[in-house]
Design a protein around this motif. Structure first.
Motif, PDB file in Angstrom:
ATOM      1  N   GLY A  74      68.280  28.966  69.904  1.00  0.00           N
ATOM      2  CA  GLY A  74      68.327  30.397  69.644  1.00  0.00           C
ATOM      3  C   GLY A  74      67.002  31.094  69.863  1.00  0.00           C
ATOM      4  N   GLY A  75      66.929  31.931  70.894  1.00  0.00           N
ATOM      5  CA  GLY A  75      65.794  32.806  71.113  1.00  0.00           C
ATOM      6  C   GLY A  75      64.695  32.280  71.991  1.00  0.00           C
ATOM      7  N   GLY A  76      64.398  31.005  71.920  1.00  0.00           N
ATOM      8  CA  GLY A  76      63.387  30.435  72.796  1.00  0.00           C
ATOM      9  C   GLY A  76      61.953  30.635  72.360  1.00  0.00           C
ATOM     10  N   VAL A  77      61.695  31.020  71.099  1.00  0.00           N
ATOM     11  CA  VAL A  77      60.297  31.217  70.699  1.00  0.00           C
ATOM     12  C   VAL A  77      59.516  29.906  70.724  1.00  0.00           C
ATOM     13  CG1 VAL A  77      60.720  33.300  69.337  1.00  0.00           C
ATOM     14  CG2 VAL A  77      60.860  31.063  68.225  1.00  0.00           C
TER      15      VAL A  77
ATOM     16  N   SER B 241      59.282  39.874  67.327  1.00  0.00           N
ATOM     17  CA  SER B 241      58.465  41.080  67.169  1.00  0.00           C
ATOM     18  C   SER B 241      57.041  40.732  66.765  1.00  0.00           C
ATOM     19  CB  SER B 241      59.100  42.008  66.129  1.00  0.00           C
ATOM     20  OG  SER B 241      58.315  43.164  65.939  1.00  0.00           O
ATOM     21  N   ILE B 242      56.887  39.775  65.861  1.00  0.00           N
ATOM     22  CA  ILE B 242      55.556  39.336  65.439  1.00  0.00           C
ATOM     23  C   ILE B 242      54.772  38.797  66.635  1.00  0.00           C
ATOM     24  CG2 ILE B 242      54.364  37.563  64.086  1.00  0.00           C
ATOM     25  CD1 ILE B 242      56.678  37.930  61.993  1.00  0.00           C
ATOM     26  N   LEU B 243      55.487  38.127  67.544  1.00  0.00           N
ATOM     27  CA  LEU B 243      54.855  37.553  68.727  1.00  0.00           C
ATOM     28  C   LEU B 243      54.728  38.560  69.873  1.00  0.00           C
ATOM     29  CD1 LEU B 243      56.642  34.082  68.753  1.00  0.00           C
ATOM     30  CD2 LEU B 243      54.186  34.477  68.417  1.00  0.00           C
TER      31      LEU B 243
ATOM     32  N   LEU C 191      74.701  43.022  61.175  1.00  0.00           N
ATOM     33  CA  LEU C 191      73.427  42.426  60.798  1.00  0.00           C
ATOM     34  C   LEU C 191      72.429  43.518  60.454  1.00  0.00           C
ATOM     35  CD1 LEU C 191      73.196  39.650  63.524  1.00  0.00           C
ATOM     36  CD2 LEU C 191      73.974  39.425  61.160  1.00  0.00           C
ATOM     37  N   LEU C 192      71.457  43.158  59.643  1.00  0.00           N
ATOM     38  CA  LEU C 192      70.404  44.090  59.229  1.00  0.00           C
ATOM     39  C   LEU C 192      69.044  43.514  59.595  1.00  0.00           C
ATOM     40  CD1 LEU C 192      71.711  45.024  55.662  1.00  0.00           C
ATOM     41  CD2 LEU C 192      71.875  46.415  57.745  1.00  0.00           C
ATOM     42  N   PRO C 193      68.109  44.345  60.044  1.00  0.00           N
ATOM     43  CA  PRO C 193      66.787  43.834  60.400  1.00  0.00           C
ATOM     44  C   PRO C 193      66.003  43.377  59.181  1.00  0.00           C
ATOM     45  CG  PRO C 193      66.805  46.230  60.471  1.00  0.00           C
ATOM     46  CD  PRO C 193      68.228  45.810  60.244  1.00  0.00           C
ATOM     47  N   VAL C 194      65.062  42.493  59.414  1.00  0.00           N
ATOM     48  CA  VAL C 194      64.151  42.066  58.352  1.00  0.00           C
ATOM     49  C   VAL C 194      63.056  43.116  58.225  1.00  0.00           C
ATOM     50  CG1 VAL C 194      62.529  40.300  57.574  1.00  0.00           C
ATOM     51  CG2 VAL C 194      64.607  39.635  58.811  1.00  0.00           C
TER      52      VAL C 194
ATOM     53  N   LEU D 122      58.238  39.470  55.900  1.00  0.00           N
ATOM     54  CA  LEU D 122      57.519  39.553  57.169  1.00  0.00           C
ATOM     55  C   LEU D 122      56.166  38.851  57.082  1.00  0.00           C
ATOM     56  CD1 LEU D 122      58.367  43.231  58.165  1.00  0.00           C
ATOM     57  CD2 LEU D 122      59.192  41.142  59.280  1.00  0.00           C
ATOM     58  N   ALA D 123      55.520  38.937  55.943  1.00  0.00           N
ATOM     59  CA  ALA D 123      54.240  38.244  55.764  1.00  0.00           C
ATOM     60  C   ALA D 123      54.438  36.732  55.796  1.00  0.00           C
ATOM     61  CB  ALA D 123      53.590  38.673  54.448  1.00  0.00           C
ATOM     62  N   ARG D 124      55.516  36.258  55.194  1.00  0.00           N
ATOM     63  CA  ARG D 124      55.784  34.818  55.196  1.00  0.00           C
ATOM     64  C   ARG D 124      56.133  34.334  56.597  1.00  0.00           C
ATOM     65  NH1 ARG D 124      60.036  34.075  50.443  1.00  0.00           N
ATOM     66  NH2 ARG D 124      59.739  31.844  50.867  1.00  0.00           N
ATOM     67  N   LEU D 125      56.891  35.123  57.342  1.00  0.00           N
ATOM     68  CA  LEU D 125      57.195  34.761  58.727  1.00  0.00           C
ATOM     69  C   LEU D 125      55.929  34.748  59.579  1.00  0.00           C
ATOM     70  CD1 LEU D 125      60.494  36.774  59.288  1.00  0.00           C
ATOM     71  CD2 LEU D 125      60.261  34.282  59.255  1.00  0.00           C
ATOM     72  N   THR D 126      55.062  35.712  59.355  1.00  0.00           N
ATOM     73  CA  THR D 126      53.803  35.757  60.097  1.00  0.00           C
ATOM     74  C   THR D 126      52.958  34.528  59.807  1.00  0.00           C
ATOM     75  OG1 THR D 126      53.825  38.173  60.088  1.00  0.00           O
ATOM     76  CG2 THR D 126      51.712  37.108  60.508  1.00  0.00           C
ATOM     77  N   ALA D 127      52.968  34.076  58.558  1.00  0.00           N
ATOM     78  CA  ALA D 127      52.213  32.875  58.197  1.00  0.00           C
ATOM     79  C   ALA D 127      52.747  31.650  58.922  1.00  0.00           C
ATOM     80  CB  ALA D 127      52.257  32.664  56.681  1.00  0.00           C
TER      81      ALA D 127
END
Length: 325
Positions: free
Chosen positions: A215-218, A273-275, A286-289, A295-300
């Protein structure tokens, strides 16, 4: 047809469908996303799969997503189009459109919500796979359709025997059952499963298996060299890359394919988006985060994984259409 009729293998992103904040299809972002994948030298791309939010698109939008993706890929990697639908007639129409625009193959789950019995599953896939001459991929997605094809080994064999079926995307949460499917079917069809782990590496180097559709390829900067190392039989290099991949993906996705911080697609698009990647936003239901703490935890997670630097080093400018990877 069988596995020898396609060269499908390695690391494939299941592309998200970028939507603008007001919910419109963002064709420019989708084109940019295909360029990103070309730069990462992925081995193929799936569009309009589960990650592509096919369920919230109109049939016309699904056709347009396929058109934009195939045109943007321009032959640099295979594009398989998801045609999952509630009826074989709907899925067949989408498959015929995919064939008409030059897609490399089509994929479908069983009909969602329906809970079909094995005989009904077989008849559905017989109808959809025969709608075109394209190679066909059976998609086992019990999280989304509440039917696990791995529970029916005889049925999976009968599906593999259908004339157009060349591959299975096995996204069961039952890892030993997936390994059993590899052992039973990999001589006949391509098997894409959950191989981005040390035990997955052991399966690839031992029993077989062909790739991941992720999913997504990040994680492409880690997963692409992993599969290159697997192809070379270099277990040490493959172990290095898969450990790096797991340091990212293992903190985002659980073994049953649910998200750690949010539902998987909003979480994915938040990470993109962070990347600075063109994932766009999600579309209802669906709803965006948006929660700052999440978002801070995902960034970490992103920062700890080293994926930013790996992406910069791993993705040279994409070559011209048709250029070798």
């Amino acid at each position: 047809m069988d596995r020898t009729d396609v060269s499908w293998q390695g690391y494939w992103p299941a592309a998200p469908t970028p939507f603008t904040p007001d919910g419109a299809l963002d064709e420019a972002a989708l084109t940019e996303l295909m360029e990103l994948y070309a730069g990462h030298r992925v081995d193929g791309v799936l569009v309009n799969g589960s990650t592509g939010e096919w369920f919230s698109q109109t049939p016309a939008e699904r056709r347009r997503v396929a058109e934009v993706a195939v045109a943007a890929a321009a032959g640099r990697f295979p594009v398989v189009v998801g045609v999952s639908a509630y009826t074989a007639a709907e899925a067949g129409e989408l498959a015929r459109h995919a064939a008409g625009i030059g897609a490399d193959g089509v994929l479908s789950t069983v009909p969602p919500y329906v809970h079909p019995a094995p005989a009904e599953v077989l008849e559905f896939y017989r109808a959809v796979s025969s709608a075109t001459d394209l190679p066909f991929m059976v998609y086992n997605w019990p999280r989304g359709v509440a039917v696990d094809l791995d529970d029916h080994p005889d049925l999976l064999q009968r599906l593999a025997d259908l004339p157009q079926v060349v591959a299975v995307k096995d996204s069961t949460g039952d890892w030993p059952a997936m390994a059993d499917t590899v052992e039973r079917l990999t001589h006949q069809v391509r098997v894409f499963g959950s191989f981005l782990s040390r035990r997955g590496l052991a399966i690839l180097l031992g029993l077989g298996g062909d790739g991941n559709i992720d999913g997504g390829g990040v994680g492409a900067p880690f997963a692409v060299p992993y599969y290159r190392a697997v192809a070379d039989g270099d277990a040490a290099a493959a172990t290095h890359w898969v450990d790096r991949y797991r340091a990212l993906s293992g903190r985002l996705i659980r073994p049953d394919y649910s998200g750690v911080f949010a539902t998987p697609i909003p979480q994915l698009k938040a990470v993109m988006s962070i990347l600075g990647q063109p994932g766009g936003t999600v579309r209802p239901p669906l709803l965006p985060v948006t929660d700052p703490g999440l978002l801070a935890r995902l960034t970490a997670v992103v920062d700890d994984s080293g994926i930013r630097d790996a992406a910069r080093m791993a993705a040279p400018a994409a070559g011209p259409a048709g250029a070798p990877r």
